[in-house]
Scaffold this motif. Structure first.
Motif, PDB file in Angstrom:
ATOM      1  N   MET A  99       0.861  -1.199   0.000  1.00  0.00           N
ATOM      2  CA  MET A  99       0.000   0.000   0.000  1.00  0.00           C
ATOM      3  C   MET A  99       0.890   1.239   0.000  1.00  0.00           C
ATOM      4  O   MET A  99       1.824   1.340   0.775  1.00  0.00           O
ATOM      5  CB  MET A  99      -0.913  -0.003   1.220  1.00  0.00           C
ATOM      6  CG  MET A  99      -1.861   1.178   1.268  1.00  0.00           C
ATOM      7  SD  MET A  99      -2.910   1.143   2.738  1.00  0.00           S
ATOM      8  CE  MET A  99      -3.844  -0.334   2.418  1.00  0.00           C
ATOM      9  N   ARG A 100       0.581   2.176  -0.919  1.00  0.00           N
ATOM     10  CA  ARG A 100       1.414   3.366  -1.044  1.00  0.00           C
ATOM     11  C   ARG A 100       0.929   4.436  -0.065  1.00  0.00           C
ATOM     12  O   ARG A 100       0.327   5.427  -0.436  1.00  0.00           O
ATOM     13  CB  ARG A 100       1.380   3.878  -2.471  1.00  0.00           C
ATOM     14  CG  ARG A 100       2.033   2.950  -3.470  1.00  0.00           C
ATOM     15  CD  ARG A 100       1.802   3.403  -4.871  1.00  0.00           C
ATOM     16  NE  ARG A 100       2.202   4.792  -5.056  1.00  0.00           N
ATOM     17  CZ  ARG A 100       2.032   5.438  -6.197  1.00  0.00           C
ATOM     18  NH1 ARG A 100       1.462   4.863  -7.211  1.00  0.00           N
ATOM     19  NH2 ARG A 100       2.417   6.700  -6.299  1.00  0.00           N
ATOM     20  N   ASP A 101       1.181   4.227   1.192  1.00  0.00           N
ATOM     21  CA  ASP A 101       0.648   5.152   2.193  1.00  0.00           C
ATOM     22  C   ASP A 101       1.700   5.674   3.149  1.00  0.00           C
ATOM     23  O   ASP A 101       1.374   6.319   4.125  1.00  0.00           O
ATOM     24  CB  ASP A 101      -0.478   4.484   2.983  1.00  0.00           C
ATOM     25  CG  ASP A 101      -0.014   3.241   3.723  1.00  0.00           C
ATOM     26  OD1 ASP A 101       1.159   2.840   3.550  1.00  0.00           O
ATOM     27  OD2 ASP A 101      -0.823   2.669   4.468  1.00  0.00           O
ATOM     28  N   VAL A 102       2.970   5.393   2.881  1.00  0.00           N
ATOM     29  CA  VAL A 102       4.054   5.876   3.733  1.00  0.00           C
ATOM     30  C   VAL A 102       4.911   6.851   2.928  1.00  0.00           C
ATOM     31  O   VAL A 102       5.309   6.554   1.804  1.00  0.00           O
ATOM     32  CB  VAL A 102       4.924   4.718   4.254  1.00  0.00           C
ATOM     33  CG1 VAL A 102       6.014   5.243   5.186  1.00  0.00           C
ATOM     34  CG2 VAL A 102       4.061   3.687   4.971  1.00  0.00           C
ATOM     35  N   ALA A 103       5.181   8.022   3.493  1.00  0.00           N
ATOM     36  CA  ALA A 103       5.955   9.055   2.795  1.00  0.00           C
ATOM     37  C   ALA A 103       7.418   8.958   3.176  1.00  0.00           C
ATOM     38  O   ALA A 103       7.770   8.803   4.355  1.00  0.00           O
ATOM     39  CB  ALA A 103       5.416  10.444   3.135  1.00  0.00           C
ATOM     40  N   PHE A 104       8.293   9.046   2.171  1.00  0.00           N
ATOM     41  CA  PHE A 104       9.734   8.958   2.386  1.00  0.00           C
ATOM     42  C   PHE A 104      10.447  10.020   1.551  1.00  0.00           C
ATOM     43  O   PHE A 104       9.947  10.449   0.504  1.00  0.00           O
ATOM     44  CB  PHE A 104      10.278   7.591   1.954  1.00  0.00           C
ATOM     45  CG  PHE A 104       9.954   6.453   2.877  1.00  0.00           C
ATOM     46  CD1 PHE A 104      10.802   6.130   3.929  1.00  0.00           C
ATOM     47  CD2 PHE A 104       8.798   5.717   2.689  1.00  0.00           C
ATOM     48  CE1 PHE A 104      10.497   5.079   4.767  1.00  0.00           C
ATOM     49  CE2 PHE A 104       8.495   4.657   3.525  1.00  0.00           C
ATOM     50  CZ  PHE A 104       9.346   4.336   4.571  1.00  0.00           C
ATOM     51  N   LEU A 105      11.643  10.403   2.020  1.00  0.00           N
ATOM     52  CA  LEU A 105      12.617  11.113   1.195  1.00  0.00           C
ATOM     53  C   LEU A 105      13.741  10.143   0.899  1.00  0.00           C
ATOM     54  O   LEU A 105      14.325   9.566   1.822  1.00  0.00           O
ATOM     55  CB  LEU A 105      13.163  12.342   1.925  1.00  0.00           C
ATOM     56  CG  LEU A 105      12.243  13.545   2.084  1.00  0.00           C
ATOM     57  CD1 LEU A 105      12.951  14.647   2.847  1.00  0.00           C
ATOM     58  CD2 LEU A 105      11.766  14.062   0.730  1.00  0.00           C
ATOM     59  N   LEU A 106      14.055   9.954  -0.376  1.00  0.00           N
ATOM     60  CA  LEU A 106      15.122   9.051  -0.787  1.00  0.00           C
ATOM     61  C   LEU A 106      16.240   9.862  -1.424  1.00  0.00           C
ATOM     62  O   LEU A 106      15.994  10.674  -2.328  1.00  0.00           O
ATOM     63  CB  LEU A 106      14.604   8.012  -1.789  1.00  0.00           C
ATOM     64  CG  LEU A 106      13.962   6.751  -1.205  1.00  0.00           C
ATOM     65  CD1 LEU A 106      12.686   7.100  -0.455  1.00  0.00           C
ATOM     66  CD2 LEU A 106      13.666   5.751  -2.306  1.00  0.00           C
ATOM     67  N   TRP A 107      17.462   9.636  -0.963  1.00  0.00           N
ATOM     68  CA  TRP A 107      18.626  10.313  -1.553  1.00  0.00           C
ATOM     69  C   TRP A 107      19.879   9.519  -1.206  1.00  0.00           C
ATOM     70  O   TRP A 107      20.706   9.916  -0.437  1.00  0.00           O
ATOM     71  CB  TRP A 107      18.719  11.778  -1.136  1.00  0.00           C
ATOM     72  CG  TRP A 107      18.611  12.035   0.336  1.00  0.00           C
ATOM     73  CD1 TRP A 107      17.765  11.460   1.234  1.00  0.00           C
ATOM     74  CD2 TRP A 107      19.387  12.961   1.086  1.00  0.00           C
ATOM     75  NE1 TRP A 107      17.957  11.966   2.479  1.00  0.00           N
ATOM     76  CE2 TRP A 107      18.941  12.897   2.424  1.00  0.00           C
ATOM     77  CE3 TRP A 107      20.401  13.863   0.763  1.00  0.00           C
ATOM     78  CZ2 TRP A 107      19.488  13.678   3.443  1.00  0.00           C
ATOM     79  CZ3 TRP A 107      20.923  14.640   1.768  1.00  0.00           C
ATOM     80  CH2 TRP A 107      20.480  14.554   3.087  1.00  0.00           C
ATOM     81  N   PHE A 108      19.965   8.328  -1.803  1.00  0.00           N
ATOM     82  CA  PHE A 108      21.113   7.460  -1.588  1.00  0.00           C
ATOM     83  C   PHE A 108      22.409   8.233  -1.895  1.00  0.00           C
ATOM     84  O   PHE A 108      22.447   9.007  -2.831  1.00  0.00           O
ATOM     85  CB  PHE A 108      21.004   6.233  -2.512  1.00  0.00           C
ATOM     86  CG  PHE A 108      22.008   5.169  -2.204  1.00  0.00           C
ATOM     87  CD1 PHE A 108      21.749   4.241  -1.209  1.00  0.00           C
ATOM     88  CD2 PHE A 108      23.205   5.114  -2.891  1.00  0.00           C
ATOM     89  CE1 PHE A 108      22.678   3.265  -0.907  1.00  0.00           C
ATOM     90  CE2 PHE A 108      24.131   4.140  -2.598  1.00  0.00           C
ATOM     91  CZ  PHE A 108      23.872   3.213  -1.606  1.00  0.00           C
ATOM     92  N   PRO A 109      23.486   8.039  -1.087  1.00  0.00           N
ATOM     93  CA  PRO A 109      23.713   6.977  -0.114  1.00  0.00           C
ATOM     94  C   PRO A 109      23.170   7.236   1.283  1.00  0.00           C
ATOM     95  O   PRO A 109      23.411   6.455   2.184  1.00  0.00           O
ATOM     96  CB  PRO A 109      25.234   6.857  -0.082  1.00  0.00           C
ATOM     97  CG  PRO A 109      25.702   8.250  -0.326  1.00  0.00           C
ATOM     98  CD  PRO A 109      24.728   8.833  -1.311  1.00  0.00           C
ATOM     99  N   ASN A 110      22.479   8.365   1.504  1.00  0.00           N
ATOM    100  CA  ASN A 110      21.850   8.581   2.803  1.00  0.00           C
ATOM    101  C   ASN A 110      20.704   7.588   2.983  1.00  0.00           C
ATOM    102  O   ASN A 110      20.070   7.167   2.016  1.00  0.00           O
ATOM    103  CB  ASN A 110      21.313  10.010   2.902  1.00  0.00           C
ATOM    104  CG  ASN A 110      22.416  11.023   2.760  1.00  0.00           C
ATOM    105  OD1 ASN A 110      23.129  11.327   3.703  1.00  0.00           O
ATOM    106  ND2 ASN A 110      22.568  11.561   1.554  1.00  0.00           N
TER     107      ASN A 110
END
Length: 246
Positions: A1-12
């Protein structure tokens, strides 16, 4: 389910955005999301939860905030939006948490195996590249994410430095520049991380040196930015008290 918000910026590591708090993005020590970039203000932007979703707002930053390559002051975020602060790009995702975590682990495994955006060092199984193309902060964060052990060698005109990693953590450092006294460990690591040109090479190997440092990568990056700011103020002759928004 697409209900969790994230910021993605690998390698962090992915940052989960809770729906009951506001997140400050910037390079200040009090930032909820630390952005290691000289073009980022200390309090650069914020992400605010609302009944409709998450809103991105620029905090009168010196160099502005981009969303999908367009400057913005305030706007609602949608899945897949790319937030640009300086040279750093953070992707906003509404996705299942397990999928996000697995994606991060996949990229970390790729770093562990040497399959990164940085070129392989010839014959060594390590990594190499130009500092102005990649940035040492990004290299250090990749090595941390991959839990690598070995030596990071850095050279530029009149400069030579070495940082030792043990399972992704910086444990010792040496730095030499011209006729100046050599630096060691924390001072050496900060001088190396502040370099903007030159070349680097990471050699994966067993660490033969006794660990002499016990600081997190983020703590070292914060200290590096603090010293760079201090030097910039000294060079410009500006000595006024620093404000929260710059």
């Amino acid at each position: 389910m697409r209900d969790v918000a994230f910021l993605l910026w690998f390698p962090n590591r992915p940052v989960e955005l809770k729906r009951d708090r506001t997140y400050c993005l910037g390079r200040g020590s009090g930032s909820d999301v630390f952005v290691n970039d000289s073009q980022a203000s200390r309090r650069h932007a914020e992400i605010v939860p609302t009944d409709e979703g998450f809103r991105l707002a620029d905090l009168a930053s010196a160099n502005g905030t981009l969303l999908n390559d367009e400057p913005v002051n305030e706007i609602m975020l949608a899945h897949g939006d790319r937030i640009r602060i300086g040279s750093q790009t953070l992707e906003f995702r509404l996705e299942d948490a397990e999928d996000v975590i697995e994606d991060f682990r996949r990229q970390a495994r790729a770093v562990q195996d040497g399959a990164t955006v940085v070129g392989p060092a010839p014959g060594s199984g390590g990594l190499s590249g130009a500092i102005d193309d990649v940035g040492l902060a990004e290299v250090v964060q990749m090595l941390e994410a991959g839990r690598k052990s070995g030596r990071l060698l850095v050279t530029a005109i009149g400069i030579a430095g070495t940082v030792w990693f043990l399972e992704g953590r910086i444990v010792a450092g040496e730095f030499r520049s011209g006729q100046s006294e050599p630096l060691a460990d924390r001072d050496a690591a900060c001088e190396i991380l502040a370099l903007t040109d030159g070349v680097f090479e990471f050699l994966p190997e067993e660490v033969a040196i006794e660990p002499r440092m016990d600081e997190s990568t983020q703590a070292l990056l914060l200290e590096t930015m603090r010293r760079m700011d201090e030097k910039a103020r000294g060079d410009s002759g500006f000595n006024a008290t620093e404000t929260q928004v710059c």
